[in-house]
Design a protein around this motif. Structure first.
Motif, PDB file in Angstrom:
ATOM      1  N   PHE A  89       0.541  -1.494  -0.277  1.00  0.00           N
ATOM      2  CA  PHE A  89      -0.079  -0.523   0.198  1.00  0.00           C
ATOM      3  C   PHE A  89       1.126   0.886   0.114  1.00  0.00           C
ATOM      4  CE2 PHE A  89       0.645  -1.344   5.092  1.00  0.00           C
ATOM      5  CZ  PHE A  89       1.783  -0.684   5.211  1.00  0.00           C
ATOM      6  N   CYS A  90       1.938   1.439  -0.157  1.00  0.00           N
ATOM      7  CA  CYS A  90       2.815   2.063   0.257  1.00  0.00           C
ATOM      8  C   CYS A  90       2.154   3.395  -0.774  1.00  0.00           C
ATOM      9  CB  CYS A  90       4.040   2.234  -0.332  1.00  0.00           C
ATOM     10  SG  CYS A  90       5.782   3.319  -0.342  1.00  0.00           S
ATOM     11  N   GLN A  91       2.545   4.018   0.219  1.00  0.00           N
ATOM     12  CA  GLN A  91       1.648   5.807  -0.700  1.00  0.00           C
ATOM     13  C   GLN A  91       2.692   6.801  -1.283  1.00  0.00           C
ATOM     14  OE1 GLN A  91      -2.162   6.439   0.949  1.00  0.00           O
ATOM     15  NE2 GLN A  91      -1.593   4.390   0.250  1.00  0.00           N
ATOM     16  N   ASN A  92       4.343   6.398  -0.938  1.00  0.00           N
ATOM     17  CA  ASN A  92       5.337   7.107  -1.533  1.00  0.00           C
ATOM     18  C   ASN A  92       6.269   6.206  -2.964  1.00  0.00           C
ATOM     19  OD1 ASN A  92       4.746   9.286  -0.611  1.00  0.00           O
ATOM     20  ND2 ASN A  92       6.221  10.193   1.358  1.00  0.00           N
ATOM     21  N   TRP A  93       5.222   5.212  -3.550  1.00  0.00           N
ATOM     22  CA  TRP A  93       5.993   4.277  -4.018  1.00  0.00           C
ATOM     23  C   TRP A  93       6.848   5.000  -5.144  1.00  0.00           C
ATOM     24  CZ3 TRP A  93       5.155   3.369  -8.920  1.00  0.00           C
ATOM     25  CH2 TRP A  93       4.238   4.056  -9.631  1.00  0.00           C
ATOM     26  N   SER A  94       6.244   5.663  -5.438  1.00  0.00           N
ATOM     27  CA  SER A  94       7.255   6.209  -6.498  1.00  0.00           C
ATOM     28  C   SER A  94       8.210   6.544  -6.289  1.00  0.00           C
ATOM     29  CB  SER A  94       6.704   7.699  -7.603  1.00  0.00           C
ATOM     30  OG  SER A  94       6.265   8.739  -6.450  1.00  0.00           O
ATOM     31  N   ILE A  95       8.988   6.904  -5.298  1.00  0.00           N
ATOM     32  CA  ILE A  95      10.516   7.343  -4.836  1.00  0.00           C
ATOM     33  C   ILE A  95      11.364   6.175  -3.986  1.00  0.00           C
ATOM     34  CG2 ILE A  95      10.229   9.738  -5.293  1.00  0.00           C
ATOM     35  CD1 ILE A  95       9.841  10.313  -1.930  1.00  0.00           C
ATOM     36  N   SER A  96      10.057   5.072  -3.024  1.00  0.00           N
ATOM     37  CA  SER A  96      10.526   4.288  -2.224  1.00  0.00           C
ATOM     38  C   SER A  96      10.624   3.168  -2.937  1.00  0.00           C
ATOM     39  CB  SER A  96       9.829   4.301  -0.728  1.00  0.00           C
ATOM     40  OG  SER A  96       8.370   3.550  -1.236  1.00  0.00           O
ATOM     41  N   GLN A  97      10.236   2.783  -4.270  1.00  0.00           N
ATOM     42  CA  GLN A  97      10.138   1.607  -4.379  1.00  0.00           C
ATOM     43  C   GLN A  97      10.469   0.802  -5.791  1.00  0.00           C
ATOM     44  OE1 GLN A  97       9.285  -0.850  -2.692  1.00  0.00           O
ATOM     45  NE2 GLN A  97       9.040  -0.168  -1.093  1.00  0.00           N
ATOM     46  N   LYS A  98      10.182   2.739  -6.661  1.00  0.00           N
ATOM     47  CA  LYS A  98      10.854   2.802  -8.103  1.00  0.00           C
ATOM     48  C   LYS A  98      12.192   2.491  -8.875  1.00  0.00           C
ATOM     49  CE  LYS A  98       8.686   5.266 -11.664  1.00  0.00           C
ATOM     50  NZ  LYS A  98       8.088   6.142 -11.960  1.00  0.00           N
ATOM     51  N   ALA A  99      12.368   1.765  -9.347  1.00  0.00           N
ATOM     52  CA  ALA A  99      14.085   1.340  -9.713  1.00  0.00           C
ATOM     53  C   ALA A  99      14.075   2.868 -10.663  1.00  0.00           C
ATOM     54  CB  ALA A  99      14.495   0.453 -10.673  1.00  0.00           C
ATOM     55  N   GLY A 100      15.317   3.585 -10.321  1.00  0.00           N
ATOM     56  CA  GLY A 100      15.971   4.014 -11.817  1.00  0.00           C
ATOM     57  C   GLY A 100      15.035   5.674 -11.273  1.00  0.00           C
ATOM     58  N   THR A 101      14.844   6.402 -10.158  1.00  0.00           N
ATOM     59  CA  THR A 101      14.688   6.970  -9.850  1.00  0.00           C
ATOM     60  C   THR A 101      14.917   8.143  -9.732  1.00  0.00           C
ATOM     61  OG1 THR A 101      13.079   6.482  -8.163  1.00  0.00           O
ATOM     62  CG2 THR A 101      12.774   8.749  -7.870  1.00  0.00           C
ATOM     63  N   ARG A 102      15.029   9.036 -11.457  1.00  0.00           N
ATOM     64  CA  ARG A 102      16.151  10.523 -10.921  1.00  0.00           C
ATOM     65  C   ARG A 102      16.500  10.944  -9.683  1.00  0.00           C
ATOM     66  NH1 ARG A 102      15.176  13.418 -16.282  1.00  0.00           N
ATOM     67  NH2 ARG A 102      16.459  14.557 -15.754  1.00  0.00           N
ATOM     68  N   THR A 103      17.843  11.256  -9.867  1.00  0.00           N
ATOM     69  CA  THR A 103      18.645  12.063  -8.131  1.00  0.00           C
ATOM     70  C   THR A 103      19.073  12.695  -8.462  1.00  0.00           C
ATOM     71  OG1 THR A 103      20.758  11.002  -7.752  1.00  0.00           O
ATOM     72  CG2 THR A 103      18.126   9.908  -6.219  1.00  0.00           C
ATOM     73  N   GLN A 104      19.454  14.083  -7.818  1.00  0.00           N
ATOM     74  CA  GLN A 104      20.589  14.901  -7.718  1.00  0.00           C
ATOM     75  C   GLN A 104      21.369  14.807  -6.597  1.00  0.00           C
ATOM     76  OE1 GLN A 104      20.115  18.371  -9.669  1.00  0.00           O
ATOM     77  NE2 GLN A 104      17.538  17.368 -10.438  1.00  0.00           N
ATOM     78  N   PRO A 105      22.573  15.124  -6.742  1.00  0.00           N
ATOM     79  CA  PRO A 105      23.449  15.720  -6.084  1.00  0.00           C
ATOM     80  C   PRO A 105      23.730  16.555  -4.902  1.00  0.00           C
ATOM     81  CG  PRO A 105      24.678  16.793  -8.012  1.00  0.00           C
ATOM     82  CD  PRO A 105      23.426  15.780  -8.173  1.00  0.00           C
ATOM     83  N   VAL A 106      23.943  15.939  -3.868  1.00  0.00           N
ATOM     84  CA  VAL A 106      24.249  16.984  -2.688  1.00  0.00           C
ATOM     85  C   VAL A 106      24.872  16.735  -1.526  1.00  0.00           C
ATOM     86  CG1 VAL A 106      21.972  15.877  -1.104  1.00  0.00           C
ATOM     87  CG2 VAL A 106      22.439  18.372  -1.439  1.00  0.00           C
ATOM     88  N   SER A 107      25.911  17.526  -0.836  1.00  0.00           N
ATOM     89  CA  SER A 107      26.068  17.331  -0.011  1.00  0.00           C
ATOM     90  C   SER A 107      26.241  17.900   1.277  1.00  0.00           C
ATOM     91  CB  SER A 107      27.964  17.943   0.452  1.00  0.00           C
ATOM     92  OG  SER A 107      27.314  19.443  -0.173  1.00  0.00           O
TER      93      SER A 107
END
Ligand code: SF4
Length: 331
Positions: A89-107
Motif C-alpha cells: 500500500f506504500c503511499q510514497n511508492w514512486s520514490i521508495s519502490q521505483k527503480a531508476g528514480t532520478r536524483t540530484q547530488p547534494v552534500s
C-alpha cells in the motif's frame, strides 16, 4: 560523492553480508540490495544513495506528522530513493519502490546551509526510508546538530539495534510507523517482521528521542477493533504520553482496497482515547481529530487547520487553563 559503508562483512566468493537492517541480505558481486541503497561492488559494500536526493521541500512540521515537537514551525524535508520494506500500500511508492528514480547530488554541508536559510527548525529525513540512507543521514545530522538545528526521522523503524544506537544520539524527534500489531501483516504485506519494529520503538524511547507513532488504517487489513485495541494497549504500556496518529489510507501501488472511510478513523479514535490522551487523525478532508486538547480540562491547546497550527500554550509545556503538564517540545 562517495562514503564508506558501515555494518557489512565480506563473505567467501566475493559476497558481502549487510548487517544494517533485519532483512540481513547476502549480496553476490554486482547485486543490489532490495532497499536500492546498497550494492556489492567487487566484493565490498557500496552506497548507492549517499549524497543523492530525490525530494526536498520546506514543510510544516505537522505534515511529518509531528504535533508535539515545535508545533507550527517549518522543517526542510529531504529524501533519497529506496526503502527496506515493500508495503503493498506504500503511499510514497514512486520514490521508495521505483527503480531508476532520478536524483540530484547534494552534500551534507549544502543541506545544512539550506536548512539554516529556510528558517525552519532543522532537517527531516522523510518521504522514503531514511534508515537505509544511514551514512548520509548520520553525516548530515552531525553537521546539523553542530549548527544548532534539530534532526527528525520519519521512519519504518526497521533497523538493527547496533546501527540504531549509533544514530540516535544525533536524532531529536521521530515519527515511527506502527503498521499493525500482527507479525503476519508485516510479513505478508510489507515483507518485514513486527518484532524488530517494536524493539526499535523501545530503543528510540529509551534513548530519550521525542517520538510519535503513526498507524495507517487500511480497511480489512488492520482496522478491526481488536487490532486497534492491541496497538493502543502496546503504546499505553510503553508510555501513554506518546502521541498516536491514525492516518487514512488511499489506494496506491499494489493495494486496491478502498480508501479508509472517515467513520473507521473515528472508531479508531474512540477506542484509543479511552486509553491514550494524545490521539490524532490524519489524511482526512475535514480537520477533525487534529487539535491538541487538554485531557485534563478540555481546553484547546493547539488549534489546527490543515497543517497550520495556532498554539495557545503560553511558552510552557502545560495547559494554561488547568496546569496539566503537556508533553510538547517548544522553541
Ligand atoms: S539495508 Fe538494504 S542491503 Fe542491507 S540488509 Fe537491509 S535491505 Fe538488505
Amino acid at each position: 560523492m562517495t562514503a564508506t559503508a558501515t555494518f557489512w562483512r565480506p563473505l567467501p566468493n566475493g559476497q558481502v553480508a549487510c548487517d544494517l537492517c533485519p532483512v540481513g541480505c547476502r549480496l553476490r558481486p554486482g547485486q543490489e540490495g532490495p532497499c536500492a541503497s546498497r550494492a556489492n561492488r567487487d566484493g565490498a559494500m557500496a552506497l548507492l544513495s549517499y549524497g543523492r536526493i530525490v525530494s526536498a521541500a520546506v514543510d510544516p512540521i505537522e505534515k511529518k506528522p509531528l504535533y508535539h515537537f515545535h508545533p507550527g514551525r517549518d522543517i526542510l524535508s529531504v529524501a533519497a530513493p529506496g526503502c527496506n520494506l515493500h508495503c503493498l500500500f506504500c503511499q510514497n511508492w514512486s520514490i521508495s519502490q521505483k527503480a531508476g528514480t532520478r536524483t540530484q547530488p547534494v552534500s551534507p554541508e549544502e543541506l545544512v546551509d539550506a536548512a539554516l536559510r529556510s528558517g525552519g527548525v532543522g532537517l527531516a529525513f522523510t518521504y522514503s526510508e531514511p534508515l537505509v540512507w544511514y551514512e548520509f543521514v548520520r553525516d548530515t545530522a552531525s553537521l546539523a546538530r553542530a549548527a544548532g538545528l534539530k534532526n527528525v526521522l520519519v521512519t519504518n523503524g526497521f533497523l538493527n539495534e547496533e546501527p540504531l544506537a549509533g544514530l540516535l544520539p544525533l536524532i531529536d524527534a521521530a515519527n515511527i510507523d506502527l503498521k499493525s500489531m500482527e507479525d503476519r501483516f508485516y510479513r505478508r504485506i510489507c515483507r518485514a517482521r513486527l518484532g524488530p519494529v517494536l524493539d526499535a520503538i523501545r530503543q528510540f524511547h529509551a534513548a530519550g528521542v521525542h517520538i510519535e507513532l503513526t498507524n495507517l488504517v487500511i480497511p480489512g487489513h488492520n482496522d478491526a477493533d481488536e487490532q486497534i485495541n492491541d496497538l493502543v494497549d502496546w503504546v499505553a504500556d510503553l508510555d501513554p504520553e506518546i502521541p498516536l496518529h491514525f492516518s487514512a489510507y488511499h489506494p496506491a501501488w499494489k493495494m486496491k482496497a478502498p480508501a479508509t472511510p472517515p467513520e473507521t478513523l473515528r472508531r479508531a479514535y474512540g477506542i484509543a482515547r479511552k486509553v491514550l490522551p494524545w490521539v490524532y487523525l490524519g489524511n482526512l478532508k475535514a480537520a477533525e481529530g487534529s487539535d491538541t486538547v487538554c485531557p485534563g480540562c478540555g481546553f484547546t491547546l493547539i488549534a489546527r487547520t490543515g497543517f497550520h497550527a495556532e498554539s495557545r500554550l503560553q511558552g510552557k509545556p502545560a495547559c494554561p487553563s488547568c496546569g496539566r503538564p503537556v508533553p510538547i517540545v517548544l522553541d
